[in-house]
Design a protein around this motif. Structure first.
Motif, mmCIF file in Angstrom:
data_model
loop_
_atom_site.group_PDB
_atom_site.id
_atom_site.type_symbol
_atom_site.label_atom_id
_atom_site.label_comp_id
_atom_site.label_asym_id
_atom_site.label_seq_id
_atom_site.Cartn_x
_atom_site.Cartn_y
_atom_site.Cartn_z
ATOM 1 N N ALA A 1 0.858 -1.187 0.000
ATOM 2 C CA ALA A 1 0.000 0.000 0.000
ATOM 3 C C ALA A 1 0.893 1.235 0.000
ATOM 4 C CB ALA A 1 -0.919 0.002 1.225
ATOM 5 N N PHE A 2 0.280 2.401 -0.149
ATOM 6 C CA PHE A 2 1.032 3.651 -0.086
ATOM 7 C C PHE A 2 0.255 4.681 0.706
ATOM 8 C CE2 PHE A 2 -1.165 3.634 -4.262
ATOM 9 C CZ PHE A 2 -2.014 4.728 -4.094
ATOM 10 N N LEU A 3 0.976 5.640 1.234
ATOM 11 C CA LEU A 3 0.387 6.785 1.931
ATOM 12 C C LEU A 3 0.836 8.049 1.217
ATOM 13 C CD1 LEU A 3 0.774 6.151 5.790
ATOM 14 C CD2 LEU A 3 -1.362 6.547 4.543
ATOM 15 N N ASN A 4 -0.102 8.699 0.537
ATOM 16 C CA ASN A 4 0.222 9.986 -0.076
ATOM 17 C C ASN A 4 -1.051 10.803 -0.272
ATOM 18 O OD1 ASN A 4 -1.009 9.240 -2.589
ATOM 19 N ND2 ASN A 4 0.865 8.194 -3.193
ATOM 20 N N SER A 5 -0.907 11.955 -0.892
ATOM 21 C CA SER A 5 -2.007 12.914 -0.984
ATOM 22 C C SER A 5 -3.120 12.472 -1.916
ATOM 23 C CB SER A 5 -1.464 14.269 -1.442
ATOM 24 O OG SER A 5 -0.811 14.143 -2.694
ATOM 25 N N THR A 6 -2.929 11.398 -2.694
ATOM 26 C CA THR A 6 -3.994 10.955 -3.598
ATOM 27 C C THR A 6 -5.077 10.172 -2.861
ATOM 28 O OG1 THR A 6 -2.910 8.850 -4.152
ATOM 29 C CG2 THR A 6 -2.307 10.784 -5.471
ATOM 30 N N LEU A 7 -4.810 9.751 -1.630
ATOM 31 C CA LEU A 7 -5.788 8.967 -0.878
ATOM 32 C C LEU A 7 -6.824 9.877 -0.217
ATOM 33 C CD1 LEU A 7 -3.503 6.350 0.937
ATOM 34 C CD2 LEU A 7 -4.904 5.998 -1.102
ATOM 35 N N SER A 8 -8.041 9.379 -0.132
ATOM 36 C CA SER A 8 -9.076 10.074 0.626
ATOM 37 C C SER A 8 -8.797 9.910 2.118
ATOM 38 C CB SER A 8 -10.442 9.481 0.296
ATOM 39 O OG SER A 8 -10.507 8.130 0.764
ATOM 40 N N PRO A 9 -9.414 10.732 2.982
ATOM 41 C CA PRO A 9 -9.226 10.541 4.430
ATOM 42 C C PRO A 9 -9.580 9.128 4.885
ATOM 43 C CG PRO A 9 -10.224 12.674 4.005
ATOM 44 C CD PRO A 9 -10.183 11.961 2.684
ATOM 45 N N GLU A 10 -10.629 8.571 4.269
ATOM 46 C CA GLU A 10 -11.009 7.205 4.631
ATOM 47 C C GLU A 10 -9.932 6.209 4.202
ATOM 48 O OE1 GLU A 10 -14.590 3.955 3.765
ATOM 49 O OE2 GLU A 10 -14.730 6.010 3.001
ATOM 50 N N GLY A 11 -9.361 6.444 3.000
ATOM 51 C CA GLY A 11 -8.301 5.574 2.519
ATOM 52 C C GLY A 11 -7.066 5.647 3.398
ATOM 53 N N VAL A 12 -6.732 6.849 3.873
ATOM 54 C CA VAL A 12 -5.585 7.021 4.764
ATOM 55 C C VAL A 12 -5.802 6.243 6.052
ATOM 56 C CG1 VAL A 12 -4.313 8.675 6.174
ATOM 57 C CG2 VAL A 12 -4.890 9.247 3.809
ATOM 58 N N ARG A 13 -7.004 6.364 6.620
ATOM 59 C CA ARG A 13 -7.294 5.662 7.883
ATOM 60 C C ARG A 13 -7.211 4.144 7.693
ATOM 61 N NH1 ARG A 13 -11.084 9.920 8.361
ATOM 62 N NH2 ARG A 13 -12.729 8.640 7.426
ATOM 63 N N GLU A 14 -7.662 3.650 6.532
ATOM 64 C CA GLU A 14 -7.628 2.209 6.272
ATOM 65 C C GLU A 14 -6.183 1.701 6.207
ATOM 66 O OE1 GLU A 14 -9.359 -1.006 2.983
ATOM 67 O OE2 GLU A 14 -9.693 1.144 2.726
ATOM 68 N N VAL A 15 -5.321 2.454 5.501
ATOM 69 C CA VAL A 15 -3.916 2.054 5.389
ATOM 70 C C VAL A 15 -3.232 2.124 6.749
ATOM 71 C CG1 VAL A 15 -1.686 2.641 4.379
ATOM 72 C CG2 VAL A 15 -3.748 2.721 2.966
ATOM 73 N N GLU A 16 -3.507 3.181 7.505
ATOM 74 C CA GLU A 16 -2.890 3.335 8.822
ATOM 75 C C GLU A 16 -3.301 2.210 9.760
ATOM 76 O OE1 GLU A 16 -2.317 8.197 8.950
ATOM 77 O OE2 GLU A 16 -4.001 7.258 10.010
ATOM 78 N N ALA A 17 -4.575 1.817 9.683
ATOM 79 C CA ALA A 17 -5.041 0.716 10.535
ATOM 80 C C ALA A 17 -4.355 -0.588 10.160
ATOM 81 C CB ALA A 17 -6.562 0.575 10.405
ATOM 82 N N ALA A 18 -4.198 -0.826 8.854
ATOM 83 C CA ALA A 18 -3.518 -2.045 8.407
ATOM 84 C C ALA A 18 -2.050 -2.033 8.819
ATOM 85 C CB ALA A 18 -3.644 -2.175 6.889
ATOM 86 N N LEU A 19 -1.433 -0.870 8.789
ATOM 87 C CA LEU A 19 -0.035 -0.730 9.201
ATOM 88 C C LEU A 19 0.144 -1.137 10.658
ATOM 89 C CD1 LEU A 19 2.902 0.365 8.983
ATOM 90 C CD2 LEU A 19 1.963 2.629 9.512
ATOM 91 N N VAL A 20 -0.664 -0.565 11.532
ATOM 92 C CA VAL A 20 -0.535 -0.835 12.957
ATOM 93 C C VAL A 20 -0.874 -2.289 13.273
ATOM 94 C CG1 VAL A 20 -1.419 -0.243 15.250
ATOM 95 C CG2 VAL A 20 -0.986 1.568 13.573
ATOM 96 N N ALA A 21 -1.829 -2.857 12.502
ATOM 97 C CA ALA A 21 -2.244 -4.240 12.743
ATOM 98 C C ALA A 21 -1.270 -5.258 12.157
ATOM 99 C CB ALA A 21 -3.640 -4.465 12.160
ATOM 100 N N GLY A 22 -0.257 -4.803 11.435
ATOM 101 C CA GLY A 22 0.704 -5.730 10.840
ATOM 102 C C GLY A 22 0.153 -6.486 9.654
#
Length: 764
Positions: free
Chosen positions: A97-118
Motif C-alpha cells: 500500500a502507499f500513503l500519499n495525498s492521492t488517498l481520501s481521508p477514509e483511505g488514509v485511515r484504512e492504510v494506517e489501521a492495516a499498518l498498525v495491525a501488521g
C-alpha cells in the motif's frame, strides 16, 4: 568499505531469500550483489546501495521486507512511482500500500489501521508524509521490518535532485536506531555518498556498488544539424514511429518551449507524442504520465521534470535534443531506457550553442563558488564524453570509477570510428581570430572572419583588415563550427556575454605552440550492414518466426491491463513475453520456468497465456480463458495456500499471499520442501532422467554466458531447456533441434558452446 560480488555462503537466509524470489517473482537467482545486500539487510544490517537504473534495486529491499517480521517502510520521492510499485507488487501477491495525498481521508485511515495491525508487507510513503509527527508516532506503534530510502542521492545538496525533505531523514536513526536502514541510488559521487552516510546514520555500513555498465544500451552522440528532423529520422528508422506498433521512448529538451514545439511537430508528422514539463497543469502532467505508463508505443517529450521514479521497463530509447548539465544527469536519464535488459538506445544531438548556453547558465547561477566549481567539472566531464574519439562506454564507466578493459562494440564510436587528426594550426587560427576581434563575438562571426566573408558586420567592425581574415578558406563552414565547438568543450574558449567567445588562459600554450590539438572529425559513414544492425538493435530482438506470437501476447497483455487499470508491464514485461514466444510452453509447469512468471502470476494468467500460445500454433483447443487452474493441476492443497490470490481490488486485502505465507511460516516451508508445481499434474510428459554431471556443467555454462552477455540466466535458456539438454545429451548441433526452447537463434548463439559442454561432461 565497498562490497564486491563474491560467492555467497549457503545460509538459511540465502535459502529463504531464493525461495521468496522464485515463488513471488519467478526468478531462480539473484544478480550481481543482490544476494549479499538481501542477506545483510534481512539479517538486520544497514547498507548503502549504488546500482544503475534497471539493475534491480527494488528487490534489495522488497525481499528482506518479506523475510523479516513486520512491514518494510519505503521512502519514495514520487507519487507515480509508489502507485506503479504497489500495482506490480499486488500482481505477484504482496500486501502493499502507499500513503500519499492521492488517498481520501477514509483511505488514509484504512492504510494506517492495516499498518498498525501488521497486515502489510510493504508501505510506500513520501518523505513529507513520513516526517509528520502523526506518521512517526504510528510507526513507533507498528511492527516495522526495515526502512528503505529510495533515490537516496536526494539527501545531498551536491546531488542532482536535491530535496530538502530528504535532508531531514536523520530522524530515522534517532527514533528507530535498532531497525535496519538501506539507502539506494543509481548515481552518487564521493561527496554525495558522504552526505547519505551522515544524514541517514550509516557510518560503518557496507557499501554495495554494482557495475554501472548497461550493456544493452547503445550510446550514440551526433552533431546537431536539424535536431527535430534528425530525431524523426531516428525513431522512424529504428523504433517504428508512425507505424501503429512503435516503441515507447522519452525525448528530453532543455526548455519548456522546446518541449512544446517538438511534441507538436512530431504529432504533425504522425508520431504519437505528448509534452510534459513543470509548466503544465497537474491534470495535464498526470494525463501524459498515465498515457505513457498504460499505452504501448507512446513518446513523451519532456524536461528533466519527467522521469525520476518511472518504472516502465520497455522504454526502448531515450533521446536528448539538448545537452544535459552533468554526467550524472545524463547517466540517470539514459538509464530509463531498457530496464528490461533488452537492446535499447541512448541517442543525443548537441552543438556549439548547447555548450555555450549550458556554460553561461552555470556562470550566471546564484550558486556558491564551490558549488559552481563542482558543477563545472561535471559539465566538462560530459563534454569530454561527447567529444570522445574512443569507446563511449569506456569514458562513461571511467567517470564512475570503473574500468572496461576492451571497447564495448555497442556505441557509435565503436561501430563507426571517427577520424582524429592534428589540427593545431587550425586551432591557433580560431583562437587568434577570437583574440584579434576582442574576445566578444560568437561563432558565426568568427567563422565569417576565418572564411574571409565580406559581410556587413565584418566590414563595419573593420575585421576584414585583420591578419586572420580569410586564413581559413581551405576548410568549409562545417569544419570551423565543429572546431570552435571542440575548443569550447575542451576549455580553450569560454562563453561570455551575448554568446561571445573568449580565449581562456588554457589557450596560451596552444597559441605559443607548446602543445598540440587533436580534432575529432565527423564519423565515417556507417556501412550498410552497420546501419541495419543498429536499426535491429533499436527494437526488442524478437525473431521473425517468434514475432506473431510476441505481438499476440502483447495484445492479450494490453487487454488484461486495461481491465485491471494497471500498466501492461505490470502483467508481464516484454522480456518475459519474448521468452514465452521463443519457448512456446505447452504446460503450466514449463510456463512456470520462465523468468518473471511467479506463482501468483502463473495462477492468475497461466491458462490464458497457454491459450494464446496454442492459438498462434494453429491448434485451437476449447477456451480456457475464463477458467483458472484447479488445485489438482498444481499439486497439494498446501501449495494452493502459498499461491493464494488477492481478491477484492481494494486498498488492503487480508488474503493469504505467496509472500505472507513464506514470511509467517519459514520454518514450516524449510521442513517441507514440496515442489510448488507437479509436472505430471499439469500435463507435462515425464522426461528421461537427466545426467546430473551434464546438468551441472550446463548450469555453469549458463552462468558464464550470462556474465558475458549481460542477460539473465534464463534468457540464455530456462530450466526446462536445461533439463531437456541434460536428458538428450546432444553431441552435434543437429541433435539440438527440436528440443524445447532451442530455436535457431539460440542454436546459432550458443549451440557450439552447449555441445562442447555436454561432450566435456561426458568425457570427464
Amino acid at each position: 568499505m565497498t562490497a564486491a560480488a563474491s560467492p555467497s555462503n549457503s545460509t538459511a537466509t540465502d535459502q529463504r531469500a531464493l525461495s521468496v524470489l522464485k515463488s513471488v517473482w519467478g526468478y531462480d537467482a539473484f544478480r550481481g550483489v543482490q544476494a549479499d545486500i538481501v542477506r545483510t539487510v534481512a539479517d538486520g544490517g544497514n547498507a548503502l546501495v549504488l546500482m544503475p537504473t534497471g539493475g534491480g534495486k527494488s528487490l534489495c529491499y522488497q525481499v528482506p521486507s518479506l523475510l523479516r517480521p513486520g512491514v518494510g517502510i519505503v521512502v519514495s520521492p514520487l507519487i507515480a512511482l509508489m502507485k506503479d510499485q504497489v500495482d506490480a507488487l499486488r500482481q505477484v501477491g504482496v500486501r502493499a500500500a502507499f500513503l500519499n495525498s492521492t488517498l481520501s481521508p477514509e483511505g488514509v485511515r484504512e492504510v494506517e489501521a492495516a499498518l498498525v495491525a501488521g497486515e502489510l508487507d510493504l508501505l510506500y510513503v513520501a518523505p513529507e508524509r513520513l516526517l509528520l509527527s502523526r506518521t512517526l508516532d504510528l510507526l513507533a506503534r507498528a511492527p516495522v521490518a526495515l526502512f528503505a530510502i529510495d533515490e537516496a542521492h536526494c539527501v545531498s545538496q551536491w546531488g542532482h535532485d536535491f530535496r530538502p525533505e530528504y535532508g531531514q531523514l536523520g530522524v530515522l536513526p534517532e527514533r528507530f536506531p535498532h531497525l535496519p536502514r538501506v539507502a539506494l541510488t543509481a548515481t552518487a559521487d564521493e561527496r554525495t555518498r558522504e552526505d547519505i552516510l551522515h544524514v541517514l546514520g550509516l557510518h560503518g555500513a557496507p557499501q554495495f556498488v554494482s557495475s554501472f555498465d548497461r550493456p544493452n544500451i547503445q550510446y550514440r552522440v551526433a552533431n546537431k544539424e536539424g535536431p527535430k528532423t534528425q530525431l524523426l529520422d531516428f525513431i522512424r528508422a529504428e523504433h517504428g514511429a508512425g507505424t501503429g506498433g512503435g516503441d515507447a521512448g522519452i525525448v528530453y529538451c532543455l526548455s519548456r518551449k522546446s518541449v512544446e514545439e517538438t511534441a507538436k511537430w512530431l504529432q504533425t508528422q504522425g508520431v504519437d507524442a505528448v509534452p510534459y514539463h513543470a509548466g503544465l497543469s497537474p491534470r495535464e502532467r498526470n494525463m501524459a504520465q498515465d498515457r505513457f505508463l498504460n499505452e504501448e508505443g507512446l513518446i513523451v517529450v519532456a524536461t528533466v521534470a519527467f522521469g525520476m521514479g518511472i518504472d516502465k521497463p520497455n522504454v526502448r530509447f531515450v533521446a536528448h535534443l539538448d545537452l544535459p548539465k552533468s554526467m550524472e544527469g545524463y547517466y540517470q536519464e539514459t538509464g530509463r531506457a531498457g530496464r528490461d535488459g533488452l537492446p535499447s538506445t541512448a541517442w543525443m544531438v548537441y552543438g556549439l550553442s548547447d555548450v555555450v548556453n549550458v556554460k553561461r547558465m552555470l556562470d550566471q547561477s546564484a550558486a556558491p563558488p564551490d558549488v559552481k566549481r563542482v558543477e563545472a567539472a561535471k559539465l566538462d566531464a560530459l563534454l569530454t564524453y561527447c567529444e570522445a574519439a574512443t569507446c563511449r562506454r569506456q569514458v562513461l564507466l571511467t567517470y564512475f570509477g570503473e574500468t572496461l578493459e576492451e571497447p564495448c562494440g555497442n556505441c557509435d564510436v565503436c561501430l563507426s570510428p571517427p577520424r582524429v587528426r592534428d589540427a593545431t594550426r587550425e586551432a591557433q587560427m580560431a583562437l587568434s581570430a577570437a583574440v584579434r576581434t576582442g574576445n566578444r563575438f560568437g561563432s558565426a562571426h568568427l567563422t565569417d572572419v576565418l572564411l574571409g566573408r565580406d559581410t556587413e558586420k565584418v566590414r563595419a567592425m573593420g575585421h576584414h583588415q585583420l591578419p586572420t581574415f580569410g586564413v581559413g578558406r581551405g576548410h568549409d563552414e562545417k569544419t570551423w563550427r565543429g572546431l570552435l565547438r571542440q575548443l569550447v568543450s575542451l576549455g580553450y574558449l569560454a562563453a561570455g556575454e551575448h554568446h561571445g567567445l573568449m580565449a581562456t588562459p588554457k589557450s596560451r600554450a596552444l597559441l605559443k605552440g607548446e602543445t598540440t590539438f587533436q580534432m575529432r572529425e565527423e564519423a565515417l559513414a556507417p556501412r550498410a550492414e552497420r546501419r541495419e544492425r543498429s536499426a535491429r538493435q533499436g527494437r526488442a530482438p524478437v525473431d521473425a518466426h517468434d514475432r506473431p506470437l510476441f505481438e499476440a501476447l502483447r495484445q492479450w497483455r494490453l487487454g488484461r491491463a486495461r481491465e485491471q487499470g494497471v500498466p501492461p508491464y505490470v502483467i508481464f514485461t516484454d522480456a518475459t513475453l519474448k521468452t514465452i514466444a521463443e519457448l512456446r510452453p505447452g504446460s503450466l509447469n514449463t510456463l512456470g520456468s520462465v523468468g518473471g512468471v511467479g506463482g501468483r502470476k502463473l495462477e492468475a494468467y497461466g491458462a490464458e497465456v497457454l491459450e494464446v500460445v496454442r492459438g498462434q500454433a494453429g491448434s485451437r483447443q476449447p477456451s480456457a480463458v475464463s477458467r483458472q487452474p484447479t488445485v489438482a493441476e498444481r499439486g497439494t492443497a498446501g501449495n494452493a495456500a502459498v499461491l493464494g490470490v488477492l481478491r477484492g481490488g481494494g486498498q488492503i486485502s487480508p488474503a493469504v499471499t505467496t509472500a505472507s505465507a513464506i514470511k509467517t511460516a519459514p520454518a514450516e516451508r524449510e521442513a517441507s520442501p514440496t515442489p510448488l508445481f507437479s509436472p505430471h499434474a499439469t500435463g507435462d510428459k515425464p522426461q528421461a532422467s537427466s545426467n546430473p554431471e551434464v546438468a551441472a556443467t550446463l548450469r555453469e555454462l549458463r552462468r558464464e554466458l550470462s556474465r558475458e552477455t549481460g542477460h539473465s540466466a534464463f534468457v540464455i535458456f530456462p530450466n526446462a531447456t536445461l533439463e531437456a539438454l541434460a536428458a538428450r545429451q546432444p553431441r552435434t548441433l543437429d541433435e539440438l533441434r527440436g528440443l524445447p526452447g532451442m530455436g535457431e537463434k539460440r542454436i546459432e548463439a550458443y549451440g557450439e558452446r552447449i555441445v562442447d559442454a555436454v561432450l566435456t561432461a561426458l568425457d570427464g
